[in-house]
Design an enzyme around this catalytic site. Structure first.
Site, PDB file in Angstrom:
ATOM      1  N   CYS A   2       7.107  -2.237 -11.391  1.00 35.75           N
ATOM      2  CA  CYS A   2       8.196  -2.415 -12.344  1.00 35.75           C
ATOM      3  C   CYS A   2       8.926  -1.088 -12.559  1.00 35.75           C
ATOM      4  O   CYS A   2       8.302  -0.033 -12.671  1.00 35.75           O
ATOM      5  CB  CYS A   2       7.735  -2.921 -13.702  1.00 35.75           C
ATOM      6  SG  CYS A   2       6.921  -4.498 -13.628  1.00 35.75           S
ATOM      7  N   ARG A  28      10.039   0.119  -6.973  1.00 33.91           N
ATOM      8  CA  ARG A  28       8.957  -0.146  -7.926  1.00 33.91           C
ATOM      9  C   ARG A  28       8.740  -1.626  -8.175  1.00 33.91           C
ATOM     10  O   ARG A  28       7.754  -2.016  -8.803  1.00 33.91           O
ATOM     11  CB  ARG A  28       9.245   0.548  -9.254  1.00 33.91           C
ATOM     12  CG  ARG A  28       9.362   2.045  -9.149  1.00 33.91           C
ATOM     13  CD  ARG A  28       9.534   2.650 -10.507  1.00 33.91           C
ATOM     14  NE  ARG A  28       8.333   2.514 -11.291  1.00 33.91           N
ATOM     15  CZ  ARG A  28       7.335   3.382 -11.292  1.00 33.91           C
ATOM     16  NH1 ARG A  28       7.415   4.454 -10.563  1.00 33.91           N
ATOM     17  NH2 ARG A  28       6.275   3.172 -12.031  1.00 33.91           N
ATOM     18  N   TRP A  73       7.949  -6.465 -10.909  1.00 37.45           N
ATOM     19  CA  TRP A  73       6.939  -6.830  -9.912  1.00 37.45           C
ATOM     20  C   TRP A  73       5.942  -7.684 -10.690  1.00 37.45           C
ATOM     21  O   TRP A  73       5.162  -7.160 -11.490  1.00 37.45           O
ATOM     22  CB  TRP A  73       6.279  -5.576  -9.344  1.00 37.45           C
ATOM     23  CG  TRP A  73       5.347  -5.849  -8.205  1.00 37.45           C
ATOM     24  CD1 TRP A  73       5.666  -5.989  -6.890  1.00 37.45           C
ATOM     25  CD2 TRP A  73       3.934  -6.025  -8.279  1.00 37.45           C
ATOM     26  NE1 TRP A  73       4.538  -6.238  -6.152  1.00 37.45           N
ATOM     27  CE2 TRP A  73       3.462  -6.270  -6.965  1.00 37.45           C
ATOM     28  CE3 TRP A  73       3.000  -6.016  -9.327  1.00 37.45           C
ATOM     29  CZ2 TRP A  73       2.116  -6.492  -6.679  1.00 37.45           C
ATOM     30  CZ3 TRP A  73       1.661  -6.241  -9.029  1.00 37.45           C
ATOM     31  CH2 TRP A  73       1.231  -6.469  -7.713  1.00 37.45           C
ATOM     32  N   ASN A  99       6.270  -2.141 -18.466  1.00 34.31           N
ATOM     33  CA  ASN A  99       5.570  -1.953 -17.200  1.00 34.31           C
ATOM     34  C   ASN A  99       4.079  -1.901 -17.540  1.00 34.31           C
ATOM     35  O   ASN A  99       3.705  -1.248 -18.508  1.00 34.31           O
ATOM     36  CB  ASN A  99       6.048  -0.633 -16.586  1.00 34.31           C
ATOM     37  CG  ASN A  99       5.353  -0.298 -15.284  1.00 34.31           C
ATOM     38  OD1 ASN A  99       4.665  -1.129 -14.702  1.00 34.31           O
ATOM     39  ND2 ASN A  99       5.533   0.921 -14.824  1.00 34.31           N
ATOM     40  N   GLY A 100       3.241  -2.588 -16.767  1.00 36.85           N
ATOM     41  CA  GLY A 100       1.803  -2.589 -17.067  1.00 36.85           C
ATOM     42  C   GLY A 100       1.388  -3.940 -17.638  1.00 36.85           C
ATOM     43  O   GLY A 100       2.094  -4.938 -17.476  1.00 36.85           O
ATOM     44  N   GLU A 468      -4.194   3.327   9.689  1.00 39.30           N
ATOM     45  CA  GLU A 468      -2.912   3.553   9.033  1.00 39.30           C
ATOM     46  C   GLU A 468      -1.786   2.810   9.770  1.00 39.30           C
ATOM     47  O   GLU A 468      -0.914   2.202   9.135  1.00 39.30           O
ATOM     48  CB  GLU A 468      -2.624   5.064   8.973  1.00 39.30           C
ATOM     49  CG  GLU A 468      -1.209   5.457   8.628  1.00 39.30           C
ATOM     50  CD  GLU A 468      -0.717   4.905   7.298  1.00 39.30           C
ATOM     51  OE1 GLU A 468      -1.540   4.428   6.491  1.00 39.30           O
ATOM     52  OE2 GLU A 468       0.510   4.916   7.071  1.00 39.30           O
ATOM     53  N   LYS A 472       0.842  -0.001   8.251  1.00 39.00           N
ATOM     54  CA  LYS A 472       2.306   0.088   8.356  1.00 39.00           C
ATOM     55  C   LYS A 472       2.868  -1.196   8.960  1.00 39.00           C
ATOM     56  O   LYS A 472       3.837  -1.753   8.465  1.00 39.00           O
ATOM     57  CB  LYS A 472       2.671   1.268   9.243  1.00 39.00           C
ATOM     58  CG  LYS A 472       3.315   2.493   8.854  1.00 39.00           C
ATOM     59  CD  LYS A 472       3.660   3.011   7.555  1.00 39.00           C
ATOM     60  CE  LYS A 472       2.894   2.605   6.364  1.00 39.00           C
ATOM     61  NZ  LYS A 472       2.354   3.683   5.573  1.00 39.00           N
ATOM     62  N   GLU A 475       2.462  -4.302   6.566  1.00 40.58           N
ATOM     63  CA  GLU A 475       3.250  -4.376   5.329  1.00 40.58           C
ATOM     64  C   GLU A 475       4.733  -4.564   5.571  1.00 40.58           C
ATOM     65  O   GLU A 475       5.407  -5.181   4.754  1.00 40.58           O
ATOM     66  CB  GLU A 475       2.991  -3.174   4.415  1.00 40.58           C
ATOM     67  CG  GLU A 475       3.515  -1.863   4.902  1.00 40.58           C
ATOM     68  CD  GLU A 475       3.215  -0.713   3.939  1.00 40.58           C
ATOM     69  OE1 GLU A 475       3.233  -0.903   2.725  1.00 40.58           O
ATOM     70  OE2 GLU A 475       2.964   0.403   4.440  1.00 40.58           O
ATOM     71  N   HIS A 491     -18.532  -4.583  19.568  1.00 38.67           N
ATOM     72  CA  HIS A 491     -19.493  -5.089  18.574  1.00 38.67           C
ATOM     73  C   HIS A 491     -18.919  -6.307  17.855  1.00 38.67           C
ATOM     74  O   HIS A 491     -19.417  -6.692  16.808  1.00 38.67           O
ATOM     75  CB  HIS A 491     -19.856  -3.970  17.595  1.00 38.67           C
ATOM     76  CG  HIS A 491     -20.486  -2.798  18.287  1.00 38.67           C
ATOM     77  ND1 HIS A 491     -21.767  -2.834  18.785  1.00 38.67           N
ATOM     78  CD2 HIS A 491     -19.989  -1.583  18.628  1.00 38.67           C
ATOM     79  CE1 HIS A 491     -22.045  -1.685  19.379  1.00 38.67           C
ATOM     80  NE2 HIS A 491     -20.971  -0.910  19.294  1.00 38.67           N
ATOM     81  N   LYS A 585       6.065   0.087  -4.694  1.00 37.95           N
ATOM     82  CA  LYS A 585       5.558   1.445  -4.577  1.00 37.95           C
ATOM     83  C   LYS A 585       5.007   1.854  -5.932  1.00 37.95           C
ATOM     84  O   LYS A 585       5.458   1.340  -6.950  1.00 37.95           O
ATOM     85  CB  LYS A 585       6.721   2.363  -4.193  1.00 37.95           C
ATOM     86  CG  LYS A 585       6.289   3.572  -3.416  1.00 37.95           C
ATOM     87  CD  LYS A 585       7.467   4.246  -2.792  1.00 37.95           C
ATOM     88  CE  LYS A 585       7.039   5.460  -2.032  1.00 37.95           C
ATOM     89  NZ  LYS A 585       6.297   5.181  -0.810  1.00 37.95           N
TER      90      LYS A 585
END
Ligand code: F6R
Length: 590
Positions: A2, A28, A73, A99-100, A468, A472, A475, A491, A585
């Site tokens: 947010c 955000r 968000w 936010n939160g 990593e 990338k 997402e 394995h 983010k």
């Protein structure tokens, strides 16, 4: 998680200011947006689902000196116009963005229902303006009513509230970031600096447990618990407006990948004494722990190899969200190194609390100066990457790895060698990132873009880069990508390989290259379409992408073409790489 932005002051274009500014915070959250403006006829609210970047700012060009806005968000309640913020008090004179999470919202909701309030959204946020309204009914002025209401909320949050009659803007912070921009023409209060950087670069940080109240002419900081006033100093921000802009690039992600031509050199531009002091702290610590989340965690994993190979020094690496389990191993002489681009990630902040509770010292390696992580730590090293706007972290990763490689060299008493290596690597990356190289990666992306599964292997410090690279690709392109240590395939996962399955092998020129070629050959024997990312061509590669040979900095070089591949896969599959679905983010919730 947010984005919040509010303005009050002398300007009459407050509505446009907050909408424009929030377009810079869209990383955000971008499932819905909303704006509240004080107008002569009361508080006017506009909100809808979708991205604020597609909102025409002109519609807010009416006269307004007090406004706040939000990009969401979703946490509580689906993505609907009703659930978008701002939320209003029953009498419509108080508007709130948040936010939160208000963790006890259900109990508060039940209580408010008995007092005659009705709820139009499924959010936890809607209890906030109602609780403030209740406090005002009890006779408290608006700022005090906000303070008292906050004492009732459990959880980590940031709240921005405005009141029509008093013309006041009040912000409170308990865990989620909020920063005041001090302008000549008023006060800007936002979750992050890019919202207001074009208006002012003078800031005051709101700390956890603090609130601010402003009528546009002056501002007071207070302690939420006691209401007592607090003094704040002003800080000048070094980031420039241009650093946070897309320029001629189609997307922030590509711009930030290309920024790596310079950002690694900036990361390395550290004070030698500070790096040597950190190396000394690691040397004398009874246990050094590296933690981060997501991409920053992969940087920590790579650093474990740097410390082992370069400095022959043992460090412990852990995902920040799992760090609680390590508390038995912490002593006052332990050292926690937290790595975070935003410096606001909730799990990282919690890891710091865990370490501090044991009396351990904390070093932060962050990108955002003045961030919560930086202020909670005992020492900070900035990676100097400049603002990172795309949700997918790219230049921050290589900045974090560069700083940790530098520390590893300092631990070996060879800081100068480390600096030289990284500056040479920066020059190699500058040469590598030419248009032909990007076209070549785009051509490889075109060949594999219709596949839904993709596997990446790497050994030693390329193993975290395989993980990593998978993050990338997942997402931004939504391709199912998985990274493995080269030797792990047989394995289990090798059962997934069929004729034509795209597999990528990350290689350097090092002691594990031979083993990696064997692992890649095992894939090839099962029909894989094999892409080699390596300094040397090998006959088993169906496609080869050359990387420069950078010695101990090789993983920093190798991951960059993988970032471009992820970007190209996203674009060629018609996805927006800057705003991947379900993500935001700066993950300020645990
Ligand atoms: C992935 C990504 C995330 C972040 C993670 C930690 O591209 O960006 O995995 O790395 O959320 O964020 P920071 O570094 O801000 O703590």
């Amino acid at each position: 998680m947010c984005g919040i932005f509010g303005y009050t002051g002398k300007r009459s274009d407050g509505g446009s200011v907050v909408v424009d500014g929030l377009k810079n915070l869209e990383y955000r959250g971008y499932d819905s947006w909303g704006v509240a403006c004080k107008t002569p006829s009361g508080i006017s609210v506009s909100k809808d689902i979708g991205k604020i970047s597609s909102v025409d700012t002109k519609q807010f060009s009416y006269s307004c000196c007090l406004a706040l806005a939000h990009t969401r968000w979703a946490t509580h309640g689906g993505v609907t116009p009703e659930n978008a913020h701002p939320h209003l008090s029953k009498d419509g004179t108080i508007a709130v963005v948040h936010n939160g999470i208000v963790e006890n919202h259900e109990a508060l909701r039940l209580e408010l229902l008995t007092k005659g309030y009705t709820f139009v959204s499924q959010t936890d946020t809607e209890v906030i303006p109602y609780c403030i309204e209740e406090e005002m009914k009890a006779g408290h002025a608006f700022p005090e009513a906000v303070r008292r209401a906050c004492l009732r909320f459990h959880g980590r949050y940031a709240i921005l509230a405005m009141h029509e009659a008093s013309g006041m803007l009040v912000a409170t912070r308990t865990g989620s970031p909020l920063i005041v921009g001090v302008g000549e023409d008023g006060y800007y209060i936002a979750s992050d600096i890019p919202a207001f950087i074009e208006h002012t670069r003078t800031v005051q940080y709101i700390d956890d447990g603090e609130m601010v109240e402003t009528d546009g002419n002056s501002i007071q900081f207070r302690d939420i618990l006691t209401g007592t006033e607090r003094q704040k100093r002003e800080v000048r921000i070094t980031w420039t407006v241009e650093q946070g802009q897309k320029g001629d690039f189609p997307h922030f992600m590509l711009k930030e990948i290309m920024d790596q031509k310079e950002s690694i050199a900036r990361a390395v531009n550290q004070d030698d004494d500070a790096i040597r002091a950190v190396a000394e702290a690691i040397r004398s610590a009874k246990g050094t722990f590296l933690v981060g989340c997501g991409t920053a965690h992969k940087a920590c994993m790579a650093a474990e190899y740097f410390f082992s190979v370069v400095a022959e020094h043992h460090v412990n690496v852990c995902s920040a969200g799992e760090f609680k389990l390590y508390h038995h191993f912490l002593q006052p002489e332990s050292l926690l190194i937290v790595v975070s681009q935003s410096g606001e990630t909730a799990d990282v902040l919690e890891a710091i609390s865990v370490a501090k509770a044991k009396g351990a010292k904390v070093l932060a390696i962050v990108n955002v100066e003045g961030s919560s992580v930086s202020r909670a730590a005992d020492y900070t090293l900035l990676i100097n990457a400049g603002p990172e706007r795309a949700v997918a972290s790219t230049k921050a990763l290589t900045g974090q790895m560069s700083v940790m490689l530098l520390i590893a060299y300092a631990l070996k008493h060879a800081l100068h060698d480390g600096k030289t290596l990284l500056l040479e690597t920066s020059a190699l990356i500058n040469d590598m990132l030419n248009p032909r190289y990007v076209e070549r990666i785009a051509a490889i992306a075109a060949k594999i873009k219709s596949h839904e599964d993709l596997y990446i292997i790497g050994k030693s410090w390329h193993y975290p880069m395989a993980l990593e690279s998978a993050i990338k690709i997942q997402e931004v392109s939504y391709v199912h990508a998985e990274g493995f240590a080269g030797g792990e395939l047989k394995h289990g996962p090798i059962a997934l390989i069929e004729t034509g399955t795209p597999c990528i092998a990350l290689l350097g020129n090092d002691e594990v290259t031979g083993d990696m070629i064997n692992n890649a050959t095992e894939l090839k024997a099962r029909g894989a379409m094999l892409i080699g990312i390596a300094p040397e061509r090998n006959a088993i590669f169906d496609e080869w992408l050359k990387t420069p040979d950078a010695g101990a900095a090789q993983p920093i070089v190798t991951v960059i073409p993988m970032q471009i591949l992820a970007y190209e896969l996203a674009v060629q599959r018609g996805k927006d790489p800057d705003m991947p679905r379900n993500l935001a983010k700066s993950v300020t919730v645990k």
